[in-house]
Scaffold this active site. Structure first.
Site, short mmCIF file in Angstrom:
data_model
loop_
_atom_site.label_atom_id
_atom_site.label_comp_id
_atom_site.label_asym_id
_atom_site.label_seq_id
_atom_site.Cartn_x
_atom_site.Cartn_y
_atom_site.Cartn_z
N GLY A 120 0.77 -1.16 -0.01
CA GLY A 120 0.05 0.01 -0.03
C GLY A 120 0.87 1.24 -0.08
N SER A 170 1.56 3.43 -2.36
CA SER A 170 1.27 4.50 -3.35
C SER A 170 0.78 5.86 -2.73
CB SER A 170 0.40 4.14 -4.48
OG SER A 170 -0.65 3.91 -4.01
N ASN A 226 1.82 -2.69 5.60
CA ASN A 226 0.94 -1.12 5.78
C ASN A 226 -0.26 -1.16 5.37
OD1 ASN A 226 0.99 2.04 5.92
ND2 ASN A 226 0.84 1.63 3.58
N SER A 230 -2.99 0.21 14.64
CA SER A 230 -3.63 1.35 15.12
C SER A 230 -3.96 1.27 16.44
CB SER A 230 -5.05 1.46 14.32
OG SER A 230 -6.00 2.40 14.88
N TYR A 233 -13.14 -2.09 12.65
CA TYR A 233 -11.86 -1.63 12.47
C TYR A 233 -10.68 -1.90 13.46
CZ TYR A 233 -8.05 1.42 10.98
OH TYR A 233 -6.52 1.77 10.73
N THR A 243 -9.73 -5.63 13.73
CA THR A 243 -8.69 -6.24 12.57
C THR A 243 -7.38 -5.74 13.31
OG1 THR A 243 -8.80 -4.32 11.49
CG2 THR A 243 -10.34 -5.71 10.60
#
Length: 251
Positions: free
Chosen positions: A13, A15, A91, A144, A158, A161
């Site tokens: 991830g 970009s 990431n 997180s 979220y 996870t």
């Protein structure tokens, strides 16, 4: 002194957002860097050009982390191109606008995709990389703060996870410690990213900001600097760690 000269890193991830900032920070320390991306080849190529301008080798590889079968081809392409893999930064993730679990219109389809990308995709990438990762290598998961503390409603899936990732990383640290591979989790709070904006809208609500003892959000540079430290030679005896970069949110 460039502490990562001669190392090869993969940032999933990479970009945009924290992934792009981390790729640049690793390149600043001398690492050659591969990034993965899902859809925006143009954005990925722009990151690659920034990395190459720093004097390192860089490539972008299209790979959808929601497809666990894509993990092995991704790792194989990195190793085929660079000859090895020393640093894996897990990431890539998504955040779905949360509602409380008793909401009658709960978006279970996209919440399930969130589990697929954030957990199963990261697990698949780690499994694919582990046999090929150099002895003395590094695996760093971007978690997180919500993986350990949930200061507001509507974030159950979220948060779940990211809690799963924190537990998984500890197990991987145990499995790979005999090869001097360290495995750690960096847990940011709110950051200036598109993903945060999708969830919070324009700006951080005052009620959430008031929960921060240091009353501001993290910069991408602060978070990526910690990733670089853990990836470097001074991080060699830190493993199984879960480290918050969140200004004290939730203490």
């Amino acid at each position: 002194m460039k502490t990562l000269n001669g190392k090869v890193a993969l940032v999933t991830g990479g970009s945009r957002g924290l992934g792009a900032a981390t790729a640049e920070a690793l390149a600043d320390q001398g690492a050659d860097v591969a990034i993965s991306y899902v859809s925006s080849a143009e954005k990925a190529q722009a990151v690659v050009e920034k990395l190459q301008a720093k004097g390192v080798r860089a490539i972008a590889i299209q790979s959808d982390q929601a497809d666990t079968a894509a993990a092995k081809p991704l790792i194989d392409q990195v190793v085929a191109h660079f000859g090895k893999l020393d640093i894996l930064v897990n990431n890539a993730a998504i955040a779905v606008q949360g509602k409380t679990v008793d909401a009658p219109d709960l978006d279970t389809l996209n919440l399930d995709r969130q589990w697929q990308v954030n957990v199963m995709g990261a697990v698949a990438t780690t499994r694919a990389a582990a046999p090929l990762l150099s002895n003395g290598g590094r695996i760093i998961f971007i978690g997180s703060l919500l993986g350990g503390r949930v200061p507001f409603a509507g974030a159950a899936d979220y948060a779940g996870t990211k809690a799963a990732i924190a537990g998984y990383a500890k197990g991987v640290a145990r499995d790979l410690g005999g090869r001097d591979i360290t495995v750690n989790v960096v847990q940011p709070g709110v950051m200036p990213t598109d993903m945060a904006a999708d969830v919070l809208g324009d700006g951080v609500p005052d009620a959430l900001m008031d929960l921060h003892p240091i009353r501001r959000i993290a910069t991408l540079e602060e978070v990526s600097a910690l990733v670089c430290f853990l990836a470097g030679p001074n991080g060699g005896y830190i493993t199984g760690g879960v480290i918050d970069v969140a200004g004290g949110l939730g203490i």
